[in-house]
Scaffold this motif. Structure first.
Motif, PDB file in Angstrom:
ATOM      1  N   GLU A  28       0.832  -1.205   0.000  1.00  0.00           N
ATOM      2  CA  GLU A  28       0.000   0.000   0.000  1.00  0.00           C
ATOM      3  C   GLU A  28       0.865   1.253   0.000  1.00  0.00           C
ATOM      4  OE1 GLU A  28      -4.281  -1.065   2.033  1.00  0.00           O
ATOM      5  OE2 GLU A  28      -2.733  -0.135   3.283  1.00  0.00           O
ATOM      6  N   PHE A  29       0.477   2.198  -0.852  1.00  0.00           N
ATOM      7  CA  PHE A  29       1.145   3.500  -0.907  1.00  0.00           C
ATOM      8  C   PHE A  29       0.082   4.559  -1.140  1.00  0.00           C
ATOM      9  CE2 PHE A  29       4.236   0.420  -2.537  1.00  0.00           C
ATOM     10  CZ  PHE A  29       5.329   0.664  -1.720  1.00  0.00           C
ATOM     11  N   SER A  30       0.378   5.776  -0.724  1.00  0.00           N
ATOM     12  CA  SER A  30      -0.576   6.872  -0.921  1.00  0.00           C
ATOM     13  C   SER A  30      -0.591   7.338  -2.374  1.00  0.00           C
ATOM     14  CB  SER A  30      -0.239   8.041   0.005  1.00  0.00           C
ATOM     15  OG  SER A  30       1.077   8.517  -0.250  1.00  0.00           O
ATOM     16  N   GLU A  31       0.510   7.096  -3.097  1.00  0.00           N
ATOM     17  CA  GLU A  31       0.625   7.438  -4.504  1.00  0.00           C
ATOM     18  C   GLU A  31       1.675   6.528  -5.138  1.00  0.00           C
ATOM     19  OE1 GLU A  31       1.716  11.525  -4.581  1.00  0.00           O
ATOM     20  OE2 GLU A  31       3.661  11.208  -3.633  1.00  0.00           O
ATOM     21  N   PHE A  32       1.866   6.673  -6.456  1.00  0.00           N
ATOM     22  CA  PHE A  32       2.842   5.818  -7.133  1.00  0.00           C
ATOM     23  C   PHE A  32       4.161   5.870  -6.372  1.00  0.00           C
ATOM     24  CE2 PHE A  32       5.912   4.543 -10.340  1.00  0.00           C
ATOM     25  CZ  PHE A  32       5.248   3.505 -10.988  1.00  0.00           C
ATOM     26  N   PRO A  33       4.702   4.728  -5.959  1.00  0.00           N
ATOM     27  CA  PRO A  33       5.855   4.739  -5.058  1.00  0.00           C
ATOM     28  C   PRO A  33       7.128   5.241  -5.723  1.00  0.00           C
ATOM     29  CG  PRO A  33       5.401   2.511  -5.814  1.00  0.00           C
ATOM     30  CD  PRO A  33       4.266   3.361  -6.296  1.00  0.00           C
ATOM     31  N   THR A  34       8.007   5.780  -4.907  1.00  0.00           N
ATOM     32  CA  THR A  34       9.354   6.112  -5.356  1.00  0.00           C
ATOM     33  C   THR A  34      10.205   4.852  -5.270  1.00  0.00           C
ATOM     34  OG1 THR A  34      10.154   6.692  -3.148  1.00  0.00           O
ATOM     35  CG2 THR A  34       9.096   8.444  -4.439  1.00  0.00           C
ATOM     36  N   LEU A  35      11.341   4.870  -5.936  1.00  0.00           N
ATOM     37  CA  LEU A  35      12.241   3.721  -5.881  1.00  0.00           C
ATOM     38  C   LEU A  35      12.670   3.447  -4.441  1.00  0.00           C
ATOM     39  CD1 LEU A  35      13.804   1.618  -7.579  1.00  0.00           C
ATOM     40  CD2 LEU A  35      15.692   3.268  -7.689  1.00  0.00           C
ATOM     41  N   GLU A  36      12.905   4.498  -3.679  1.00  0.00           N
ATOM     42  CA  GLU A  36      13.377   4.344  -2.309  1.00  0.00           C
ATOM     43  C   GLU A  36      12.337   3.680  -1.403  1.00  0.00           C
ATOM     44  OE1 GLU A  36      15.725   6.908  -4.565  1.00  0.00           O
ATOM     45  OE2 GLU A  36      13.573   7.139  -4.132  1.00  0.00           O
ATOM     46  N   GLN A  37      11.073   3.759  -1.779  1.00  0.00           N
ATOM     47  CA  GLN A  37      10.022   3.149  -0.973  1.00  0.00           C
ATOM     48  C   GLN A  37       9.869   1.649  -1.226  1.00  0.00           C
ATOM     49  OE1 GLN A  37       6.941   6.057  -2.312  1.00  0.00           O
ATOM     50  NE2 GLN A  37       6.427   6.203  -0.140  1.00  0.00           N
ATOM     51  N   LEU A  38      10.495   1.145  -2.261  1.00  0.00           N
ATOM     52  CA  LEU A  38      10.324  -0.261  -2.609  1.00  0.00           C
ATOM     53  C   LEU A  38      11.285  -1.105  -1.778  1.00  0.00           C
ATOM     54  CD1 LEU A  38      10.056   0.119  -6.480  1.00  0.00           C
ATOM     55  CD2 LEU A  38       8.202  -0.013  -4.804  1.00  0.00           C
ATOM     56  N   PRO A  39      10.775  -2.068  -1.036  1.00  0.00           N
ATOM     57  CA  PRO A  39      11.630  -2.835  -0.119  1.00  0.00           C
ATOM     58  C   PRO A  39      12.448  -3.909  -0.819  1.00  0.00           C
ATOM     59  CG  PRO A  39       9.390  -3.681  -0.057  1.00  0.00           C
ATOM     60  CD  PRO A  39       9.356  -2.471  -0.958  1.00  0.00           C
ATOM     61  N   LEU A  60      16.407  -9.552  -3.647  1.00  0.00           N
ATOM     62  CA  LEU A  60      16.145  -8.675  -4.785  1.00  0.00           C
ATOM     63  C   LEU A  60      16.218  -7.218  -4.321  1.00  0.00           C
ATOM     64  CD1 LEU A  60      13.120 -10.559  -6.376  1.00  0.00           C
ATOM     65  CD2 LEU A  60      15.505 -10.588  -7.128  1.00  0.00           C
ATOM     66  N   LYS A  61      17.083  -6.453  -4.978  1.00  0.00           N
ATOM     67  CA  LYS A  61      17.260  -5.036  -4.664  1.00  0.00           C
ATOM     68  C   LYS A  61      16.714  -4.196  -5.815  1.00  0.00           C
ATOM     69  CE  LYS A  61      20.903  -1.543  -4.178  1.00  0.00           C
ATOM     70  NZ  LYS A  61      22.373  -1.312  -4.201  1.00  0.00           N
ATOM     71  N   PRO A  62      15.638  -3.451  -5.611  1.00  0.00           N
ATOM     72  CA  PRO A  62      15.104  -2.602  -6.683  1.00  0.00           C
ATOM     73  C   PRO A  62      16.120  -1.555  -7.144  1.00  0.00           C
ATOM     74  CG  PRO A  62      13.480  -2.883  -4.943  1.00  0.00           C
ATOM     75  CD  PRO A  62      14.780  -3.439  -4.413  1.00  0.00           C
ATOM     76  N   VAL A  63      16.294  -1.441  -8.470  1.00  0.00           N
ATOM     77  CA  VAL A  63      17.241  -0.460  -9.017  1.00  0.00           C
ATOM     78  C   VAL A  63      16.594   0.482 -10.041  1.00  0.00           C
ATOM     79  CG1 VAL A  63      19.321  -1.805  -8.566  1.00  0.00           C
ATOM     80  CG2 VAL A  63      18.057  -2.175 -10.699  1.00  0.00           C
ATOM     81  N   ARG A  64      15.519   0.061 -10.666  1.00  0.00           N
ATOM     82  CA  ARG A  64      14.732   0.917 -11.569  1.00  0.00           C
ATOM     83  C   ARG A  64      13.276   0.507 -11.425  1.00  0.00           C
ATOM     84  NH1 ARG A  64      17.073   2.643 -16.448  1.00  0.00           N
ATOM     85  NH2 ARG A  64      15.135   3.799 -16.797  1.00  0.00           N
ATOM     86  N   HIS A  65      12.361   1.428 -11.655  1.00  0.00           N
ATOM     87  CA  HIS A  65      10.948   1.027 -11.670  1.00  0.00           C
ATOM     88  C   HIS A  65      10.190   1.837 -12.705  1.00  0.00           C
ATOM     89  CE1 HIS A  65      10.542   4.647  -9.353  1.00  0.00           C
ATOM     90  NE2 HIS A  65       9.347   4.384  -8.846  1.00  0.00           N
ATOM     91  N   PHE A  66       9.112   1.238 -13.185  1.00  0.00           N
ATOM     92  CA  PHE A  66       8.330   1.786 -14.285  1.00  0.00           C
ATOM     93  C   PHE A  66       6.849   1.504 -14.023  1.00  0.00           C
ATOM     94  CE2 PHE A  66      12.345   0.038 -15.671  1.00  0.00           C
ATOM     95  CZ  PHE A  66      12.889   0.965 -16.534  1.00  0.00           C
ATOM     96  N   PRO A  67       5.957   2.341 -14.524  1.00  0.00           N
ATOM     97  CA  PRO A  67       4.541   1.984 -14.482  1.00  0.00           C
ATOM     98  C   PRO A  67       4.304   0.723 -15.319  1.00  0.00           C
ATOM     99  CG  PRO A  67       4.856   4.297 -15.093  1.00  0.00           C
ATOM    100  CD  PRO A  67       6.204   3.659 -15.148  1.00  0.00           C
ATOM    101  N   ASP A  68       3.417  -0.126 -14.843  1.00  0.00           N
ATOM    102  CA  ASP A  68       3.054  -1.340 -15.589  1.00  0.00           C
ATOM    103  C   ASP A  68       1.718  -1.090 -16.278  1.00  0.00           C
ATOM    104  OD1 ASP A  68       2.408  -3.795 -16.590  1.00  0.00           O
ATOM    105  OD2 ASP A  68       2.905  -4.911 -14.771  1.00  0.00           O
ATOM    106  N   PRO A  69       1.737  -0.769 -17.578  1.00  0.00           N
ATOM    107  CA  PRO A  69       0.502  -0.381 -18.259  1.00  0.00           C
ATOM    108  C   PRO A  69      -0.478  -1.527 -18.463  1.00  0.00           C
ATOM    109  CG  PRO A  69       2.369  -0.337 -19.769  1.00  0.00           C
ATOM    110  CD  PRO A  69       2.921  -0.657 -18.434  1.00  0.00           C
ATOM    111  N   ALA A  70      -0.040  -2.757 -18.260  1.00  0.00           N
ATOM    112  CA  ALA A  70      -0.933  -3.903 -18.443  1.00  0.00           C
ATOM    113  C   ALA A  70      -1.724  -4.230 -17.186  1.00  0.00           C
ATOM    114  CB  ALA A  70      -0.135  -5.129 -18.886  1.00  0.00           C
ATOM    115  N   ARG A  71      -1.427  -3.543 -16.088  1.00  0.00           N
ATOM    116  CA  ARG A  71      -2.094  -3.810 -14.808  1.00  0.00           C
ATOM    117  C   ARG A  71      -2.612  -2.514 -14.206  1.00  0.00           C
ATOM    118  NH1 ARG A  71       2.015  -7.690 -11.333  1.00  0.00           N
ATOM    119  NH2 ARG A  71       0.813  -9.609 -11.506  1.00  0.00           N
TER     120      ARG A  71
END
Length: 346
Positions: A28-39, A60-71
């Motif tokens: 759960e997030f209040s808005e689209f998460p930042t990379l730093e918020q991803l555990p 797994l260490k998040p290093v980049r993130h993108f919107p997933d347009p299929a979901r």
């Protein structure tokens, strides 16, 4: 608060070609998460050739993130694989150790085949279709069928919606063969987005009961093209200063490093780099203006602009790891002294 579907994506430990893996967690997030918020998130490395069953934890260490347009509320999370401490890169984690430079620009041309029922899409059950020639950039059902263009157009839209720097598509020389292009400033950025584009293509094709065949010569020793991943590259110096003397020294360095390049340009390249079908032999280095049969193709625009701009290494193949390809290109460039630099003056 909104529940987001986080798809953690990573490269496994299979060799010589890693596979893409992915699993989902809900946060759960209040808005689209930042990379730093991803555990950080763990997984069973014994199931991906990255650990033994007696000590199977990998991270797994998040290093980049993108919107997933299929979901709806989806996030594509590209990850590096780390050891259980969450800090030490796993030996299979090539991204963590590559040479990177934001001033180095890379454009990858990913060729691939659509495969269904064990053969390229559009091939008959036995034998071959009409010889290659009309399929390249072809239009019409006879040339490209009824499904392939639908997939590549959907893939293009998915990439653009995700913020991936997808730059174009075209049907390729062989029946059932296509290409897309990815551009990025910096080797990590360009390679990240290539891997994400591959992921989106493979996931999309699940719904069509079609596989992507990345092998560089899936049809073997036949008169059908193989698949490459041509690497277009430039540095800030190449774009702004260049010069014929520097260019010739650079080509000398590439020629001297042929074994280093071929080692990371994708497996089975000897099957593709035969000197036929617009390729140079894998064990011989060559370059030429507008020469599609050379190891490195020199665009007319490069020569006409006083040897400034970009060059195209045509040797990387469709299975290659773009992290390692871009890193090796940068290593070779870095071995050439830049005129006027302190090293050159010394």
């Amino acid at each position: 608060m909104t529940k987001y579907k986080l798809e953690y994506i990573w490269l496994d430990g299979y060799t010589p070609v890693p596979n893409l893996r992915g699993k989902t967690q809900i946060k759960e997030f209040s808005e689209f998460p930042t990379l730093e918020q991803l555990p950080l998130w763990g997984f069973d490395g014994s199931s991906t050739m990255q650990a033994e069953g007696s000590s199977s934890d990998c991270v797994l260490k998040p290093v980049r993130h993108f919107p997933d347009p299929a979901r709806s509320n989806g996030v594509l999370v590209l990850c590096e694989v780390m050891m259980p401490d969450g800090k030490t890169p796993h030996p299979s984690n090539k991204r963590a150790t590559i040479l990177d430079d934001d001033g180095a620009w890379f454009g990858f041309e990913q060729e691939y085949f659509f495969y269904q029922d064990g053969r390229p899409l559009g091939f008959p059950e036995a034998g071959y279709p009409a010889p290659q020639g009309p399929y390249y950039c072809g239009v019409g059902y006879k040339e490209v069928g009824s499904v392939a263009r639908k997939i590549v157009e959907e893939h293009l839209d998915l990439c653009l919606a995700a913020g991936i720097n997808h730059e174009g598509i075209n049907a390729e020389v062989a029946k059932g063969q296509w290409e897309f292009q990815i551009f990025g400033k910096g080797s990590k950025k360009a390679a990240d987005e290539m891997w994400m584009a591959r992921y989106l293509m493979q996931r999309l094709c699940e719904g069509y009961e079609i596989d992507i065949e990345y092998h560089c010569k899936p049809l073997g020793d036949t008169d059908w093209n193989g698949s490459g991943m041509h690497c277009n590259f430039s540095t800030e110096f190449m774009r702004t200063v260049g010069g014929k003397d520097y260019f010739e020294k650079l080509m000398g360095a590439f020629g001297a490093a042929i074994e280093d390049h071929i080692a990371v340009y994708g497996p089975d390249n000897h099957m593709r780099l035969t000197g036929k079908h617009e390729t140079a032999p894998w064990n011989k280095f060559s370059y030429g203006v507008a020469d599609r049969g050379a190891s490195i193709r020199v665009p007319h625009s490069f020569v006409n602009n006083e040897y400034k701009g970009y060059l195209e290494d045509r040797r990387p193949n469709s299975q290659g790891d773009p992290y390692q390809i871009a890193s090796q290109v940068l290593k070779t460039i870095a071995s050439v002294e830049i005129p006027g630099s302190k090293a050159a003056a010394a």
